[in-house]
Write an enzyme that holds these catalytic residues in place. Sequence first.
Site, mmCIF file in Angstrom:
data_model
loop_
_atom_site.group_PDB
_atom_site.id
_atom_site.type_symbol
_atom_site.label_atom_id
_atom_site.label_comp_id
_atom_site.label_asym_id
_atom_site.label_seq_id
_atom_site.Cartn_x
_atom_site.Cartn_y
_atom_site.Cartn_z
ATOM 1 N N ASP A 153 -24.229 18.311 2.959
ATOM 2 C CA ASP A 153 -23.472 17.315 3.751
ATOM 3 C C ASP A 153 -22.256 16.793 2.994
ATOM 4 O OD1 ASP A 153 -24.628 15.801 1.802
ATOM 5 O OD2 ASP A 153 -25.745 14.482 3.156
ATOM 6 N N GLY A 154 -22.028 17.274 1.776
ATOM 7 C CA GLY A 154 -20.835 16.874 1.027
ATOM 8 C C GLY A 154 -21.112 15.826 -0.043
ATOM 9 N N GLU A 155 -22.289 15.218 -0.034
ATOM 10 C CA GLU A 155 -22.573 14.205 -1.065
ATOM 11 C C GLU A 155 -22.677 14.866 -2.436
ATOM 12 O OE1 GLU A 155 -26.053 12.061 0.144
ATOM 13 O OE2 GLU A 155 -24.990 11.040 1.767
ATOM 14 N N ARG B 62 -0.666 3.392 -9.723
ATOM 15 C CA ARG B 62 0.649 3.068 -9.153
ATOM 16 C C ARG B 62 0.535 1.971 -8.105
ATOM 17 N NH1 ARG B 62 2.765 9.032 -7.881
ATOM 18 N NH2 ARG B 62 0.530 9.330 -7.629
ATOM 19 N N HIS C 120 -0.422 3.975 -15.832
ATOM 20 C CA HIS C 120 0.913 3.767 -15.246
ATOM 21 C C HIS C 120 1.417 2.330 -15.404
ATOM 22 C CE1 HIS C 120 4.348 4.344 -12.670
ATOM 23 N NE2 HIS C 120 3.975 3.277 -11.985
ATOM 24 N N ASP D 103 13.609 6.663 -14.196
ATOM 25 C CA ASP D 103 13.714 5.275 -13.722
ATOM 26 C C ASP D 103 13.378 4.318 -14.871
ATOM 27 O OD1 ASP D 103 10.927 5.286 -14.000
ATOM 28 O OD2 ASP D 103 10.576 5.583 -11.864
ATOM 29 N N LYS E 98 16.625 5.350 -9.771
ATOM 30 C CA LYS E 98 15.828 6.063 -8.758
ATOM 31 C C LYS E 98 15.488 5.144 -7.600
ATOM 32 C CE LYS E 98 11.001 7.318 -8.774
ATOM 33 N NZ LYS E 98 9.915 7.919 -9.533
ATOM 34 N N ASP F 132 8.671 11.388 -18.006
ATOM 35 C CA ASP F 132 8.064 10.382 -17.132
ATOM 36 C C ASP F 132 6.581 10.303 -17.487
ATOM 37 O OD1 ASP F 132 7.855 8.531 -15.101
ATOM 38 O OD2 ASP F 132 8.671 9.837 -13.545
#
Length: 277
Positions: free
Chosen positions: A34-36, A86, A117, A156, A179, A205
């Site tokens: 089931d993805g768990e 971010r 970040h 930036d 930026k 960066d």
Amino acid sequence: MKIIGGPASQLLAARVASELGCELALAEYKRFPDGESYVRVLDEIKDVVIIQSMVSDEDLIYLLQLIDACSEASVRVVIPYFGYARQGRRFQPGEAISAKVMAKTIEADEILTVNIHDTPVLDYFRVKARDLDAAPLIGEHMQSLDLQKPIFIAPDEFAGSLARSVASKLGADYDVLEKKRLSGDQVEIKAKHLDVANRDVIIIDDMISTGGTMSEAIELLRRQKSKDVYVACVHPVLATNAICRLFKAGVKEIIATDTIDRGVGIISVAPLIAGAL
Ligand code: R5P
């Protein structure tokens, strides 16, 4: 002390264990139909360091499961790339402060990150958290390249201190571009009064995600008749078509650390993490 590598940081965990001369503890990771996700630590542990970057939501789930699986041991957690950083503040009304949400879920005896970040995000953790700086390692690597009149450029203001720090290692110049973000993968970059003609340029960066920032900057600097343009970052997120975007824009080489296992990480942060542990 033993080291456990989460599924996102297997190679880096092995490198840290080798730096420290300590044992790796194995864990099993799998998914149910089931993805768990499911985690089981296979070795006996008393004092453990879990290393797991958080690039995807799934990485966070595995990290939380690993911490729980080790709950009877003393646990330190290294998150070489802390995703969501971010969104460490509310830029528009109604937004979730995602970095706070993620940080508050992670409990351990100590947490280490690498060039997170936004450092104020560290205050969202409920436990002691330290950020490590990979800039000196990037600087050392740059020294080993045969760069011609190198100039380091931050796309930036945010990346300005990283560019300054790496440039200072080589006694090289650095500058900062302007930026403006237009969308998730499009930015507008304006030049300052830089003279990059016939110089090797390294745009640096903290992370390269879609490659939008770097590809704009590469094209701008090449129009200004720079020599070779390199891009360097701590975290090679390199989502979707970022790598091809950068080469199409004319990059000479992508230089990155191994905080994210993307095959471009030629600078290992293992000695940095080992030293901190
Ligand atoms: C943002 O402030 C970061 O430092 C990077 O400049 C940004 O995440 C890069 O994203 P992208 O590669 O998608 O332009």
